[in-house]
Design an enzyme around this catalytic site. Structure first.
Site, PDB file in Angstrom:
ATOM      1  N   HIS A 132      -0.172  -7.813  48.027  1.00  0.00           N
ATOM      2  CA  HIS A 132      -1.056  -8.357  49.055  1.00  0.00           C
ATOM      3  C   HIS A 132      -1.673  -9.640  48.474  1.00  0.00           C
ATOM      4  O   HIS A 132      -1.822  -9.755  47.259  1.00  0.00           O
ATOM      5  CB  HIS A 132      -2.145  -7.320  49.330  1.00  0.00           C
ATOM      6  CG  HIS A 132      -3.051  -7.624  50.485  1.00  0.00           C
ATOM      7  ND1 HIS A 132      -4.094  -8.502  50.394  1.00  0.00           N
ATOM      8  CD2 HIS A 132      -3.073  -7.139  51.750  1.00  0.00           C
ATOM      9  CE1 HIS A 132      -4.727  -8.550  51.571  1.00  0.00           C
ATOM     10  NE2 HIS A 132      -4.124  -7.739  52.404  1.00  0.00           N
ATOM     11  N   ASP A 209      -3.425  -1.220  42.602  1.00  0.00           N
ATOM     12  CA  ASP A 209      -4.025  -1.460  43.911  1.00  0.00           C
ATOM     13  C   ASP A 209      -3.657  -0.260  44.796  1.00  0.00           C
ATOM     14  O   ASP A 209      -2.527  -0.150  45.266  1.00  0.00           O
ATOM     15  CB  ASP A 209      -3.473  -2.776  44.482  1.00  0.00           C
ATOM     16  CG  ASP A 209      -3.831  -2.971  45.957  1.00  0.00           C
ATOM     17  OD1 ASP A 209      -4.479  -2.087  46.552  1.00  0.00           O
ATOM     18  OD2 ASP A 209      -3.439  -4.021  46.515  1.00  0.00           O
ATOM     19  N   GLN A 212      -3.441   1.319  49.979  1.00  0.00           N
ATOM     20  CA  GLN A 212      -2.654   2.039  50.986  1.00  0.00           C
ATOM     21  C   GLN A 212      -2.323   3.466  50.573  1.00  0.00           C
ATOM     22  O   GLN A 212      -1.861   4.248  51.393  1.00  0.00           O
ATOM     23  CB  GLN A 212      -1.347   1.288  51.283  1.00  0.00           C
ATOM     24  CG  GLN A 212      -1.524  -0.048  51.946  1.00  0.00           C
ATOM     25  CD  GLN A 212      -2.145   0.044  53.336  1.00  0.00           C
ATOM     26  OE1 GLN A 212      -2.178   1.102  53.961  1.00  0.00           O
ATOM     27  NE2 GLN A 212      -2.652  -1.085  53.822  1.00  0.00           N
ATOM     28  N   LYS A 235      -9.876   2.141  54.613  1.00  0.00           N
ATOM     29  CA  LYS A 235      -8.491   2.577  54.792  1.00  0.00           C
ATOM     30  C   LYS A 235      -8.329   4.066  54.489  1.00  0.00           C
ATOM     31  O   LYS A 235      -7.228   4.597  54.501  1.00  0.00           O
ATOM     32  CB  LYS A 235      -7.554   1.745  53.918  1.00  0.00           C
ATOM     33  CG  LYS A 235      -7.449   0.279  54.365  1.00  0.00           C
ATOM     34  CD  LYS A 235      -6.281  -0.400  53.702  1.00  0.00           C
ATOM     35  CE  LYS A 235      -6.401  -1.903  53.625  1.00  0.00           C
ATOM     36  NZ  LYS A 235      -6.206  -2.590  54.904  1.00  0.00           N
ATOM     37  N   CYS A 373      -0.593 -10.480  55.392  1.00  0.00           N
ATOM     38  CA  CYS A 373      -1.206 -10.903  54.127  1.00  0.00           C
ATOM     39  C   CYS A 373      -0.262 -10.727  52.945  1.00  0.00           C
ATOM     40  O   CYS A 373      -0.703 -10.552  51.802  1.00  0.00           O
ATOM     41  CB  CYS A 373      -2.531 -10.192  53.858  1.00  0.00           C
ATOM     42  SG  CYS A 373      -3.792 -10.607  55.052  1.00  0.00           S
TER      43      CYS A 373
END
Lengths: 415, 145
Positions: A132, A209, A212, A235, A373
């Site tokens: 991202h 990261d 998600q 999220k 993104c």
């Protein structure tokens, strides 16, 4: 990626949906909302909404400052939220820094770790082609300031990282490896255990990261072996404007402060300031307190679900999406390893992704179109961006069926 | 060709026409039909300088001043957005810079597209209207000097 257990108990999706008030609203004059943009943000269950309302109705005060009763209640709520977050990812509370979200967490890490490139022999940061922008741009800013080098692990046609290249470019001169756990565009789950071993094998630090992945799988920072892990509350069914940077104790101790202000100090004179120890050192100013306790409520809600059932449900949804799209003429799936992420991106020959997104919206179906993104990655698969469908735990099979009927209708009009 | 109606009248007329359609599928259909009527865009102006910034799809807008009036050529790689730019061009075509500058600021709202499109920055409707205004400013300085 977690194993899909065929014996997992079936998730009661209808019951789950009653906990999310927004799922019952209509759009465009009476059309049921079919919300398939969960990779952008998930909806919030009543328990999260009620926790935030209760905070302002009954407790509101500043944390870590006041000696009065509200102040100490709020400090207790805020710090127990920190413990709840820590527990949820197998960390200790002293390793949890509250930020505004994944983006700020990565900026915090990039800014405070940039000193590594001002001295010593480690000159590069390794990221991947599927990052991202939030895991690209902060490192470019470090590069521009320090002359560090950015190395990129490429993605193949299946949407998988080229691990052979990773083995080559992660070397003795690598200081940091920062990789996305589950791609927000392709749905691919990367082998973070292997990447962690590669990074640590050369003495580099490993950042994950988890924006998600946090909603759809159990995350344990010790099992992954990462030095830092970041995610956003919104999220994972939590509120917006709050997120987390897990920073392992020994790494945290080595980092300078990020922003200056209240809360992050132990003493201030005009000659010298002493900084606070632990996470408070990185939390200047009044924090997003209702966000932190809302996040704790969201993680508790997530943890009340049987994760093997969540994985089985999202795996079934992902398979319906990929197989339904693959069976239609002229549709190209981006990547082939969506797993149980619920994230499926595609493009249609001769049809602009924006047209398709607007047409689907006309039927009440919310999807994302464009570059998500991840411009470098999307450009690799399609010139006009892609359409991304992303399911959550409360997504029903009826909604997937409705998506396909709306898609067929939209394509008839657009082709 | 310039309409005999004012910018304001034409805006309300198209707005009412879109409003009368039963749903957004029909409205998008009507908007795309306008895009199909757009004159072919001159290839020599399919350049970076004439891309309207702020749209998710590519939008080209090329202005030409003739007899004190601005004539626009426009195109997009997406069908609905091409229809939108055609709609905006139909309202603004062959007007004087002064007419464009005096036009109401709430064209998007009066077209009835607010809820669905103009607040969605990806549609670029606001960017197209702003770009037309910027060209009008530039040409008004040229015609008055």
């Amino acid at each position: 990626m977690h194993r899909v257990e065929p014996s997992a108990p079936l998730l009661d999706v209808a019951a789950l949906r009653t906990e999310f008030p927004i799922l019952h609203r209509t759009v465009h004059g009476g059309k049921p909302l079919v919300y398939l943009d969960n990779a952008a943000t998930t909806q919030k269950p009543n328990v999260v909404i009620d926790t935030i309302a209760d905070f302002y109705r009954n407790h509101n005060a500043n944390a870590h400052r006041a000696g009065h009763v509200l102040g100490s209640e709020v400090t207790t709520m805020f710090e127990s939220a920190r413990r709840r977050v820590a527990e949820s990812i197998g960390a200790s509370a002293e390793e949890i820094v509250f930020t505004r979200g994944t983006t700020e967490s990565l900026n915090l890490l990039a800014a405070t770790m940039s000193g590594r490139f001002e001295r010593g022999h480690r000159r590069n940061i390794v990221i991947s082609e599927m990052e991202h922008h939030a895991n690209i741009v902060p490192w470019q800013m470090v590069r521009d300031r320090t002359g560090a080098e950015i190395r990129v692990i490429p993605v193949d046609d299946h949407g998988l990282l080229d691990m052979q290249v990773a083995e080559q470019i992660i070397d003795d001169s690598t200081a940091i490896v920062s990789i996305v756990h589950v791609s927000n565009t392709l749905g691919t789950a990367n082998d973070v255990h292997r990447l962690s071993a590669m990074a640590h094998g050369v003495g580099a630090e490993f950042i994950v990261d988890a924006a998600q992945s946090i909603s759809g799988m159990n995350i344990d920072v010790n099992e992954i072996g990462c030095d830092a892990l970041v995610f956003s509350a919104h999220k994972v069914y939590g509120p917006m404007g709050i997120g987390v940077a897990f920073i392992r104790g020994r790494l945290m101790e080595s980092l300078p402060p990020y922003q200056g202000g209240g809360s992050m100090i132990t003493s201030v004179t005009f000659d010298k300031t002493t900084y606070a120890e632990g996470p408070l050192r990185f939390e200047a100013g009044t924090p997003n307190i209702e966000g932190a306790i809302g996040l704790a409520a969201a993680l508790s809600w997530r943890d009340s679900l049987d994760m093997s059932s969540v994985i089985a449900h999202k795996h079934a949804l992902t398979l319906s999406l990929t197989s339904g799209l693959a069976s239609r003429e002229g549709i190209r799936l981006h990547g082939t390893h969506q797993g149980h992420s619920g994230i499926v991106s595609f493009s249609v020959d001769g049809v602009h992704s924006q047209d398709l997104g607007l047409m689907l919206d006309a039927h009440g179906v919310a999807v994302r179109t464009g570059h998500h993104c991840t411009m470098p990655l999307t450009a690799r698969f399609s010139t006009s961006g892609s359409v991304r469908v992303s399911a959550a735990v409360y997504t029903s099979t009826d909604e997937v069926d409705f998506f396909f009927s709306a898609l067929d209708r939209a394509l008839t009009v657009l082709r | 060709m310039q309409s005999t109606k004012t910018i304001s009248e034409l805006t309300d007329e198209i707005g009412a026409m879109l409003e009368a359609l039963p749903d957004w599928e029909e409205r998008f259909g009507a908007i795309m039909a306008m895009g199909k009527e757009l004159a072919p865009y001159p290839e020599e102006f399919r350049r970076e300088d004439f891309i309207v910034k702020g749209c998710q799809s590519q939008v080209w807008l090329y202005p030409q001043l003739a007899d004190g009036r601005i004539h626009f050529s426009a195109d997009s790689d997406a069908l609905i957005v091409k229809g939108l730019v055609a709609l905006v061009v139909r309202i603004m075509q062959d007007r004087t810079p002064q007419e464009i500058l005096a036009a109401p600021k709430d064209i998007a709202e009066r077209l009835g597209l607010v809820q669905h499109l103009s607040q969605n920055r990806s549609s670029g409707l606001a960017s197209m209207l702003k770009q037309i205004r910027l060209y009008a400013v530039a040409f008004s300085m040229r015609t008055s000097s």
